[in-house]
Design a protein around this motif. Structure first.
Motif, short mmCIF file in Angstrom:
data_model
loop_
_atom_site.label_atom_id
_atom_site.label_comp_id
_atom_site.label_asym_id
_atom_site.label_seq_id
_atom_site.Cartn_x
_atom_site.Cartn_y
_atom_site.Cartn_z
N ALA A 111 -0.24 7.41 3.33
CA ALA A 111 -0.37 5.96 3.15
C ALA A 111 -0.05 5.20 4.44
O ALA A 111 0.78 5.63 5.24
CB ALA A 111 0.56 5.48 2.04
N VAL A 112 -0.75 4.07 4.63
CA VAL A 112 -0.42 3.11 5.70
C VAL A 112 0.27 1.93 5.03
O VAL A 112 -0.35 1.21 4.23
CB VAL A 112 -1.68 2.65 6.44
CG1 VAL A 112 -1.32 1.59 7.48
CG2 VAL A 112 -2.38 3.83 7.10
N SER A 113 1.54 1.75 5.32
CA SER A 113 2.30 0.69 4.67
C SER A 113 3.46 0.27 5.56
O SER A 113 3.96 1.07 6.36
CB SER A 113 2.82 1.18 3.30
OG SER A 113 3.66 0.23 2.70
N PHE A 114 3.86 -1.01 5.43
CA PHE A 114 4.99 -1.54 6.21
C PHE A 114 5.95 -2.26 5.27
O PHE A 114 5.53 -2.84 4.26
CB PHE A 114 4.49 -2.50 7.29
CG PHE A 114 3.59 -1.86 8.30
CD1 PHE A 114 4.13 -1.25 9.43
CD2 PHE A 114 2.22 -1.82 8.10
CE1 PHE A 114 3.29 -0.64 10.35
CE2 PHE A 114 1.39 -1.21 9.03
CZ PHE A 114 1.93 -0.62 10.15
N ARG A 115 7.19 -2.18 5.59
CA ARG A 115 8.21 -2.86 4.77
C ARG A 115 7.93 -4.37 4.75
O ARG A 115 7.73 -5.00 5.78
CB ARG A 115 9.60 -2.61 5.33
CG ARG A 115 10.09 -1.19 5.15
CD ARG A 115 11.40 -0.97 5.87
NE ARG A 115 12.45 -1.87 5.36
CZ ARG A 115 13.62 -2.05 5.98
NH1 ARG A 115 13.87 -1.42 7.12
NH2 ARG A 115 14.52 -2.87 5.47
N ARG A 116 7.91 -4.90 3.58
CA ARG A 116 7.71 -6.34 3.41
C ARG A 116 8.83 -6.85 2.50
O ARG A 116 8.71 -6.85 1.28
CB ARG A 116 6.35 -6.63 2.76
CG ARG A 116 5.16 -6.28 3.66
CD ARG A 116 5.05 -7.23 4.86
NE ARG A 116 3.90 -6.94 5.68
CZ ARG A 116 3.93 -6.18 6.76
NH1 ARG A 116 5.05 -5.61 7.14
NH2 ARG A 116 2.83 -5.99 7.45
N GLU A 117 9.94 -7.23 3.12
CA GLU A 117 11.09 -7.70 2.37
C GLU A 117 11.53 -9.06 2.89
O GLU A 117 11.33 -9.38 4.06
CB GLU A 117 12.25 -6.70 2.49
CG GLU A 117 11.92 -5.32 1.96
CD GLU A 117 13.05 -4.33 2.22
OE1 GLU A 117 14.19 -4.80 2.40
OE2 GLU A 117 12.78 -3.13 2.25
N PRO A 118 12.15 -9.86 2.04
CA PRO A 118 12.66 -11.15 2.51
C PRO A 118 13.68 -10.96 3.64
O PRO A 118 14.48 -10.01 3.60
CB PRO A 118 13.33 -11.73 1.25
CG PRO A 118 12.69 -11.02 0.11
CD PRO A 118 12.36 -9.65 0.61
N MET B 228 2.27 6.62 -1.08
CA MET B 228 2.49 5.22 -1.49
C MET B 228 3.48 4.54 -0.56
O MET B 228 4.08 5.18 0.30
CB MET B 228 2.99 5.20 -2.94
CG MET B 228 1.96 5.71 -3.94
SD MET B 228 2.65 6.04 -5.56
CE MET B 228 3.46 7.61 -5.27
N LYS B 229 3.64 3.25 -0.75
CA LYS B 229 4.58 2.50 0.08
C LYS B 229 6.01 2.88 -0.26
O LYS B 229 6.27 3.59 -1.23
CB LYS B 229 4.35 1.00 -0.09
CG LYS B 229 4.56 0.48 -1.51
CD LYS B 229 4.22 -1.00 -1.56
CE LYS B 229 4.39 -1.53 -2.99
NZ LYS B 229 4.07 -2.98 -3.07
N LYS B 230 6.93 2.38 0.54
CA LYS B 230 8.36 2.67 0.42
C LYS B 230 8.64 4.17 0.55
O LYS B 230 9.52 4.72 -0.12
CB LYS B 230 8.91 2.14 -0.91
CG LYS B 230 8.87 0.62 -1.02
CD LYS B 230 9.52 0.12 -2.29
CE LYS B 230 9.48 -1.41 -2.34
NZ LYS B 230 10.12 -1.92 -3.58
N GLY C 41 9.49 -5.41 9.41
CA GLY C 41 9.83 -4.11 8.80
C GLY C 41 8.98 -3.00 9.38
O GLY C 41 7.81 -3.20 9.71
N GLY C 42 9.56 -1.83 9.51
CA GLY C 42 8.83 -0.71 10.09
C GLY C 42 7.87 -0.05 9.11
O GLY C 42 7.76 -0.44 7.95
N PRO C 43 7.15 0.97 9.56
CA PRO C 43 6.21 1.68 8.69
C PRO C 43 6.96 2.42 7.57
O PRO C 43 8.02 3.00 7.81
CB PRO C 43 5.52 2.66 9.63
CG PRO C 43 6.48 2.86 10.75
CD PRO C 43 7.20 1.56 10.92
N ASP C 44 6.38 2.40 6.37
CA ASP C 44 7.03 3.12 5.25
C ASP C 44 6.00 3.82 4.36
O ASP C 44 6.21 4.00 3.16
CB ASP C 44 7.92 2.18 4.43
CG ASP C 44 7.13 1.15 3.63
OD1 ASP C 44 5.90 1.03 3.86
OD2 ASP C 44 7.72 0.47 2.77
N GLY C 45 4.86 4.19 4.96
CA GLY C 45 3.83 4.89 4.19
C GLY C 45 4.23 6.34 3.89
O GLY C 45 4.60 7.09 4.78
#
Length: 430
Positions: free
Chosen positions: A19-26, A73-75, A31-35
């Motif tokens: 997965a290609v995903s990045f941390r998206r948190e308040p 998946m993400k996270k 946020g770094g990659p988390d795929g």
């Protein structure tokens, strides 16, 4: 009906894509990659089952595929591994690679398992491609494809003692009396059209005995039921040659014996040399002082065989014959040397991974064409809007030696290179 040969296509599961995903948190603006990684594909496994006796099911289904691995998946959540596909077959089934004709595995024991095709590996998520320079990799790795192959399933019945002889000489009757099996018994040729099995139990020993369908002249060439059942003799350790000594079919017992032996020799010298007992059946229809019977006994002794007078339907001579078979079996088991077949080379099959990694170069008019399985996998996971992803693809191509080959073919800056259906101009990296 006994179905003892089938050809099927098996395919293991494809590995899931990373997965290609990045941390998206308040309050975490960068946020770094988390795929997460993709799950491995499921394996295709064969398992021997004592409750199965035929390959009939494979007449109606010829393609079998294990489950694909789930995408990452993400996270940093990994994809679920694909479920293995377990294909149950009778004990005594050989799995043969059709392309090479080599034996992959011989499933002899109940519950025995064998992996015929391993699932593809899951692809890595973009977390694996982060480094000090590339902080936000916008690409991931695609999962590896599953393995597809065509295999031949061949069933060779597992029995300790095999009954051989012309049709209608009393093999089925002997099996029924000695083992309490219930084969079809009628007074006509080829009553037995599939091998029957029974277990002989006497005192402190037991063994499996098989009634092999009647053999005729030319059986080794496939005449009659020929090759369909001759192969079932191969696994037996001891043979009982049943001969109709009454001549009720109008044939000479000695000639009958010699003809069957010639068929066994023509099929396999090893089979013809197995320990053998001679059962002189239908003795109740003649006198043991009969001249023809005495001639038969002398002929067998001259060939090195002991003769056991027998009348299977009334049980005469059966117990003595079974004790002799048990003794011959014990002796054969001690002296048996298992012939090692030529096996399918899984290590060499894995070495074909070199082919998987190889990049081929060709030219289509003025366009230079690159192709290869692993190249295709990396290409499929390339993000063409991300310079880091494109560099990863280029460095793989360069490391494979493809650029050097293309230069030797005349490649210059500004020339067009094609991968799959994507074309781009070639320029050296600064």
């Amino acid at each position: 009906m006994l179905v003892d040969r089938a050809t099927i296509i098996i395919k293991s599961g494809k590995g899931g894509n990373g997965a290609v995903s990045f941390r998206r948190e308040p309050f975490v603006p960068e946020g770094g990659p988390d795929g997460g990684d993709g799950g491995d594909g499921g394996n295709v496994i064969f398992q021997a089952d004592r409750n199965m006796h035929t390959l009939m099911d494979f007449r109606y289904q010829r393609k079998f595929a294990a489950e694909d691995g789930q995408n990452g998946m993400k996270k940093k959540c990994y994809g679920k591994r694909g479920a293995d596909l377990v294909i149950k077959v009778p004990m005594g089934t050989m799995v043969i690679d059709k392309e090479t004709g080599l034996l992959m595995h011989d499933l002899k024991e109940d519950g025995e398992r064998f992996t015929a095709a391993k699932g593809g590996k899951g692809g890595k998520g973009n977390t694996h491609f982060k480094n000090s320079v590339r902080q936000a990799p916008n690409f991931a790795e695609a999962g590896s494809p599953g393995k597809e192959r065509e295999v031949v399933l061949e069933l060779k019945m597992i029995a300790d003692v095999g009954l051989v002889g012309f049709p209608n000489v009393g093999k089925s009757s002997l099996l029924a009396v000695a083992t309490n099996a219930r084969p079809k018994i009628e007074n006509y040729h080829f009553t037995t059209i599939e091998p029957n099995l029974g277990v002989v139990r006497m005192d402190d020993f037991e063994f499996i005995m098989a009634d092999i369908a009647g053999i005729i002249e030319g059986a080794h060439l496939g005449l009659g039921l020929g090759l369909k059942f001759l192969k079932h003799i191969e696994r037996t350790k001891v043979l009982i040659h049943v001969v109709d000594v009454s001549g009720s079919e109008g044939r000479d017992p000695v000639e009958d014996f010699d003809k069957i032996m010639e068929e066994l020799r023509s099929y396999s010298e090893k089979v013809s040399q197995k320990p053998m007992l001679v059962a002189a059946n239908k003795i109740d229809l003649i006198d043991e002082e009969d001249v023809g019977y005495k001639r038969f006994v002398l002929a067998m002794k001259a060939r090195g065989y002991e003769v056991f007078p027998l009348s299977a339907p009334i049980g005469y001579g059966v117990e003595k014959l079974m004790y002799a078979a048990a003794q011959a079996l014990a002796s054969a088991s001690q002296n048996e040397e298992e012939e090692e077949p030529v096996l399918f080379d899984f290590a060499a099959d894995e070495e074909k991974g070199e082919e998987y990694r190889r990049v081929t170069c060709s030219k289509d008019n003025d366009v230079y064409v690159l192709a290869g399985e692993q190249l295709q996998k990396i290409f499929d996971s390339t993000n063409f809007n991300d310079m880091g992803s494109l560099r990863y693809l280029y460095r793989y191509i360069e490391a494979s030696g493809a650029i050097k080959k293309l230069r030797a073919m005349g490649l210059q800056e500004g020339d067009t290179i094609r991968i799959d259906d994507f074309e781009f101009e070639f320029y050296e990296e600064d």
